[in-house]
Design an enzyme around this catalytic site. Structure first.
Site, short mmCIF file in Angstrom:
data_model
loop_
_atom_site.label_atom_id
_atom_site.label_comp_id
_atom_site.label_asym_id
_atom_site.label_seq_id
_atom_site.Cartn_x
_atom_site.Cartn_y
_atom_site.Cartn_z
CG MET A 48 6.04 24.09 -3.59
SD MET A 48 4.76 25.14 -4.69
CE MET A 48 3.36 25.61 -3.67
CE1 TYR A 101 8.67 33.50 -0.17
CE2 TYR A 101 8.91 31.43 -0.31
CZ TYR A 101 8.59 32.14 -0.91
OH TYR A 101 7.48 32.28 -2.48
NE ARG A 147 -6.69 1.14 12.30
CZ ARG A 147 -5.18 0.51 11.48
NH1 ARG A 147 -4.19 1.41 11.37
NH2 ARG A 147 -4.79 -0.03 11.22
CE LYS A 173 0.05 -0.25 4.86
NZ LYS A 173 -0.52 -0.85 5.73
#
Ligand SMILES: *Cc1c(COP(=O)(O)O)cnc(C)c1O
Length: 380
Positions: free
Chosen positions: A320, A272, A137, A39
């Site tokens: 970013m 930044y 869960r 997964k």
């Protein structure tokens, strides 16, 4: 999927490391088959290629979260059993018989839709049941299992082929939950007469349990993180394994490339928010990597990368797609040089366990972030 567009940032996956880790897990799991957990795009290693490598090594099954992942594995030619942990919905029920996938029932809600889909396809659909014995869960309580088994037995188009449960803290040797979970599932299987029954493949153990919980292997084991070369308990866990002579090999390496080298005077605000202001004349390397590439913003003023085999600290905020590192104490860095984000260079190594500490997270998240946000290549 290869993650992202090819560019300066690259993830390199070692097929040989995957094979090596599988061999270590097999040795530990004894007679149990391996259900490779692929997964999250194989924890960032690429689901399809990882599955091809492990299928060629003869793993018995694959585990995924969503039905679309199972379909993609079938389209890639994977023939092993594929167990879909969370993907059974009224609108996906028909995909299970159509693609030969095994769903996991969390309760009785999907018995009807699945039975109808299987009957329409003219097959007997295998399924598994998730029992909640202490994870807190998903899944149903042990006391509810007999009734669900009766409902399934009454459907000619359905066949239960296994019960599964999950550990909340198997990597922790002191966790009281571990023995309770193992004991409860075992008692349930005994009570139902299913412990040794033919035609069933029960499973419980994740990586932590495979290494540390005696008697948890059952018919299949479900390793994820250790296939990719890590212990669920981070560096401490890997050290414990090394004491036992087990050396896992991280399969992922991640690199960036210096795009500019520049000098700035003392008192220069960087990036930044000017969250770092230089205290001395500083030589900076600009790296074209940022949080878009899985290089977490929490590494701002905290993380490190390797250049020339030495550690270059991150200065200022990770943006970013750009990060600045301090190379004032590292001679000879020029534009084009390889910067190692994850992996070794020279005599030093940055592992996902260390990056996880900077992020206040776990190695799993580091692998998912870097692996799934950069172009991947394979070797070996
Ligand atoms: C992801 C997952 C695993 C694998 O766990 P690791 O700690 O990565 O070995 C095992 N079982 C289930 C149910 C999972 O969802």
């Amino acid at each position: 999927m290869t993650g992202k567009w090819a560019g300066a940032n690259q993830v390199l996956i070692s097929r040989e490391a995957l094979r090596h880790n599988l061999r270590q897990l097999r040795r530990q799991a004894g007679r149990a088959g391996i259900m490779a957990m692929v997964k999250a795009d194989a924890y960032g290693h690429g689901m399809l290629e990882t599955a091809r490598v492990l299928a060629a090594e003869g793993v018995e099954a694959f585990g995924v979260a969503e039905v679309g992942e199972g379909i993609a594995l079938r389209r890639a030619g994977i023939r092993q059993e594929i167990i879909v942990l969370l993907g059974l919905w009224p609108e996906t029920a028909a995909a299970f018989p159509a693609h030969g996938l095994t769903p996991v029932l969390l309760d009785g809600a999907m018995v009807g839709p699945l039975a109808a889909a299987a009957a329409a396809a003219g097959i007997v659909q295998p399924l598994q049941i998730k029992v909640d014995v202490g994870m807190g869960r998903c899944g149903l309580a042990p006391a509810q299992v007999p009734l669900l088994l009766e409902r399934i037995a009454a459907e000619p188009s359905l066949r239960c082929c296994g019960l599964m449960a999950h550990f909340p803290a198997s990597e922790d040797p002191d966790a009281a939950s571990t023995e309770a979970v193992r004991g409860e599932l075992s008692a349930l299987l005994q009570g139902l007469g299913l412990a040794e029954a033919v035609g069933y493949r029960h499973h419980l153990a994740n990586s932590g349990a495979i290494w540390h919980v005696v008697g948890s292997s059952l018919d299949l084991v479900r390793p994820g993180i250790s296939l990719y070369g890590y212990h669920p308990d981070g560096a401490r866990g890997s050290a414990r394994l090394r004491e036992r002579g087990v050396e896992l090999r991280p399969a992922m390496r991640c690199t960036s490339r210096v795009i500019q080298v520049k000098q700035v005077p003392a008192g220069t605000g960087l990036g930044y928010g000017h969250s770092h202001v230089t205290r001395r004349p500083t030589t900076l390397a600009v790296l074209p990597i940022g949080y878009d590439n899985g290089f977490s913003r929490t590494f701002s003023n905290r993380g490190q990368v390797l250049l020339q085999g030495r550690r270059a600290p991150v200065l200022g905020r990770v943006s970013m797609n750009i990060t600045l590192v301090d190379i004032s104490d590292i001679a000879g860095v020029t534009a084009g040089d390889e910067a190692v984000i994850l992996g070794s260079q020279g005599d030093d190594c940055l592992g996902a366990d260390e990056l996880a500490v900077w992020m206040n997270s776990i190695n799993y998240e580091v692998l998912c972030l870097l692996g799934n946000r950069n172009a991947r290549r394979y070797q070996g």
